[in-house]
Design a protein around this motif. Structure first.
Motif, PDB file in Angstrom:
ATOM      1  N   LEU A   8     108.736 -11.781  46.713  1.00  0.00           N
ATOM      2  CA  LEU A   8     109.693 -11.490  45.646  1.00  0.00           C
ATOM      3  C   LEU A   8     109.486 -12.347  44.404  1.00  0.00           C
ATOM      4  O   LEU A   8     109.878 -11.952  43.303  1.00  0.00           O
ATOM      5  N   GLY A   9     108.867 -13.503  44.578  1.00  0.00           N
ATOM      6  CA  GLY A   9     108.598 -14.363  43.434  1.00  0.00           C
ATOM      7  C   GLY A   9     107.584 -13.776  42.469  1.00  0.00           C
ATOM      8  O   GLY A   9     107.435 -14.277  41.350  1.00  0.00           O
ATOM      9  N   LEU A  43     110.409 -20.582  31.273  1.00  0.00           N
ATOM     10  CA  LEU A  43     110.859 -19.645  30.248  1.00  0.00           C
ATOM     11  C   LEU A  43     112.378 -19.530  30.192  1.00  0.00           C
ATOM     12  O   LEU A  43     113.056 -19.535  31.225  1.00  0.00           O
ATOM     13  N   GLU A  44     112.883 -19.389  28.973  1.00  0.00           N
ATOM     14  CA  GLU A  44     114.298 -19.151  28.748  1.00  0.00           C
ATOM     15  C   GLU A  44     114.499 -17.708  28.315  1.00  0.00           C
ATOM     16  O   GLU A  44     113.576 -17.045  27.824  1.00  0.00           O
ATOM     17  N   ASP A  45     115.723 -17.201  28.487  1.00  0.00           N
ATOM     18  CA  ASP A  45     116.025 -15.853  28.019  1.00  0.00           C
ATOM     19  C   ASP A  45     115.760 -15.756  26.523  1.00  0.00           C
ATOM     20  O   ASP A  45     116.100 -16.665  25.746  1.00  0.00           O
ATOM     21  N   GLY A  46     115.132 -14.662  26.118  1.00  0.00           N
ATOM     22  CA  GLY A  46     114.772 -14.469  24.715  1.00  0.00           C
ATOM     23  C   GLY A  46     113.374 -14.923  24.361  1.00  0.00           C
ATOM     24  O   GLY A  46     112.875 -14.592  23.276  1.00  0.00           O
ATOM     25  N   ASP A  47     112.716 -15.669  25.237  1.00  0.00           N
ATOM     26  CA  ASP A  47     111.343 -16.110  24.961  1.00  0.00           C
ATOM     27  C   ASP A  47     110.390 -14.918  24.964  1.00  0.00           C
ATOM     28  O   ASP A  47     110.481 -14.029  25.819  1.00  0.00           O
ATOM     29  N   GLU A  48     109.457 -14.933  24.029  1.00  0.00           N
ATOM     30  CA  GLU A  48     108.422 -13.903  23.972  1.00  0.00           C
ATOM     31  C   GLU A  48     107.067 -14.540  24.240  1.00  0.00           C
ATOM     32  O   GLU A  48     106.717 -15.557  23.638  1.00  0.00           O
ATOM     33  N   ASP A  77     107.927 -18.153  35.044  1.00  0.00           N
ATOM     34  CA  ASP A  77     106.635 -18.586  34.525  1.00  0.00           C
ATOM     35  C   ASP A  77     105.788 -17.371  34.131  1.00  0.00           C
ATOM     36  O   ASP A  77     106.118 -16.223  34.430  1.00  0.00           O
ATOM     37  N   ILE A  78     104.705 -17.666  33.442  1.00  0.00           N
ATOM     38  CA  ILE A  78     103.693 -16.670  33.100  1.00  0.00           C
ATOM     39  C   ILE A  78     102.445 -16.948  33.921  1.00  0.00           C
ATOM     40  O   ILE A  78     102.269 -18.042  34.470  1.00  0.00           O
ATOM     41  N   TRP A 117     103.932 -12.254  35.795  1.00  0.00           N
ATOM     42  CA  TRP A 117     105.100 -13.128  35.737  1.00  0.00           C
ATOM     43  C   TRP A 117     105.457 -13.666  37.127  1.00  0.00           C
ATOM     44  O   TRP A 117     105.355 -12.943  38.127  1.00  0.00           O
ATOM     45  N   SER A 118     105.899 -14.906  37.193  1.00  0.00           N
ATOM     46  CA  SER A 118     106.157 -15.557  38.476  1.00  0.00           C
ATOM     47  C   SER A 118     107.453 -16.354  38.434  1.00  0.00           C
ATOM     48  O   SER A 118     107.693 -17.100  37.483  1.00  0.00           O
TER      49      SER A 118
END
Length: 408
Positions: A248-249, A375-380, A194-195, A231-232
């Motif tokens: 750590l989260g 979020l997925e990998d590649g997300d900006e 997450d953001i 980021w979380s």
């Protein structure tokens, strides 16, 4: 005609702003310099100070903002007055014009760096709307806010070593998580990344052990403001946080903008905080003050606007956060960073994290490039903000960006 670049009337980084950063150029990558942003350019502040005989040339020739930040409020005012004069007076513009570097230059690319060494990092939980939404999700049968929430600004100490400058890739974290249908925890990459759209405050003037910072002294210690994405990993956080809270989260990455906007540039954005619903102890009582800030944030995911959180709605102000941080005698150090926590407003489109925007993943965001819960990998993710400036102009905060890369 001015020798300086011609800025549009609505440029967010004109002479009302002049945020500080640290940069290097491709032809001299090892030479980090204090820079001041003007539109799409950055001024070599140290070189300008030497050329104009400034008494602050040594501070501005440092490789980061630390010495300037430690010099104190009177010096900050003096340096800012000099910079505004250099940019607005024809007598000085000829001197500084050759010391400007285009931020988007292909011939001599500019690299922006973390502008100060982060000493300690504290993250707060200052939005009543965010805290209430999270409480409704996690405690649907109880009160949304915990009993202490309206009496003190809740926060936790984070990890300074993983604060990184905007544009640095965010590696998907790994850790323990426990899905509801499993009897024991698993170790894997986070699936609920997450953001958190936040505003950060950078400490310049330190304190001695046992010294407290009163509400009225906030501006004597805070050098400036930056945007933050804390980021979380929600699944890691959910398993680990009882009873001691975030670990750590949260500690794998915190992104900050490359530009630090001086508090003085935000004077016209000062507003009264929300109405206090509970009596406050004297050290937090801000009745009659204008310590809130009218900052308008925007969050984009892969180019699409997903939220517009209003910072003016934050219940606890930065002055109260600083007062509470130090009321027990804890020291401030130059380079301390404290962040607001997720900025959220009362409306669904004003929520500053995916946890709220998708209500824990129940209601996916529908975007032109597909649905998202987390979020997925590649997300900006790009977070920007502006504040009201003098005479109807706007003052921009440097953007904070990050792209998610796969777990290692």
């Amino acid at each position: 005609m001015s020798p300086l670049p011609d800025l549009p009337e609505d440029d967010l980084f004109g002479a009302d702003n002049l945020p500080y950063g640290v940069f290097s150029t491709a032809d001299d990558p090892g030479h980090r310099r204090v820079g001041v942003r003007y539109g799409g350019w950055v001024l070599d502040a140290g070189a300008a100070a030497r050329a104009l005989g400034s008494p602050h040339a040594t501070l501005l020739a440092a490789p980061d903002l630390g010495p300037l930040m430690a010099a104190g409020h009177a010096v900050w005012q003096s340096v800012r007055a000099d910079l505004r004069l250099w940019f607005t007076s024809p007598a000085h513009q000829e001197t500084i014009a050759p010391l400007l570097f285009a931020l988007d230059s292909e011939k001599d690319p500019v690299t922006l760096h973390l502008p100060f060494e982060v000493a300690d990092y504290v993250d707060f939980y200052a939005s009543e709307h965010h805290a209430s939404n999270v409480g409704r999700m996690f405690r649907p049968d109880g009160e949304p806010l915990t009993p202490n929430w309206k009496h003190l600004p809740i926060g936790y100490h984070g990890r300074a070593g993983t604060v990184q400058v905007s544009g640095t890739p965010v590696i998907r974290p790994q850790g323990q998580r426990k899905p509801p249908h499993e009897d024991a925890p698993l170790f894997s990459p986070s699936r609920r990344l997450d953001i958190e759209a936040e505003v950060g405050f950078v400490v310049g003037t330190p304190t001695a052990p046992g010294e407290r910072v009163a509400l009225a002294d906030y501006r004597a210690h805070v050098f400036g403001v930056c945007l933050v994405n804390d980021w979380s990993a929600r699944d890691i956080q959910a398993w680990e946080y009882v009873p001691l809270g975030p670990f750590l989260g949260k500690s794998f990455a915190t992104s900050v903008s490359a530009w630090v906007t001086p508090l003085a540039a935000l004077e016209t954005a000062a507003v009264a905080p929300p109405e206090r619903t509970h009596p406050l102890l004297p050290y937090l009582d801000d009745k009659g003050t204008a310590d809130g800030l009218d900052l308008r944030l925007e969050v984009r995911l892969n180019g699409h606007v997903i939220a517009e959180p209003p910072f003016s709605a934050m219940y606890w102000t930065a002055a109260q956060q600083l007062a509470h941080m130090t009321v027990n005698g804890a020291t401030l150090r130059t380079g301390d960073l404290f962040a607001s926590g997720t900025v959220s407003g009362p409306e669904p489109g004003q929520r500053g994290c995916l946890l709220e925007l998708t209500w824990g993943g129940r209601d996916p965001l529908r975007l032109p490039d597909g649905e998202r819960t987390f979020l997925e990998d590649g997300d900006e993710v790009v977070i920007t903000a502006w504040a009201p400036g003098p005479e109807g102009r706007r003052v921009g905060l440097g953007e904070v960006t990050g792209t998610v890369t796969p777990a290692r």
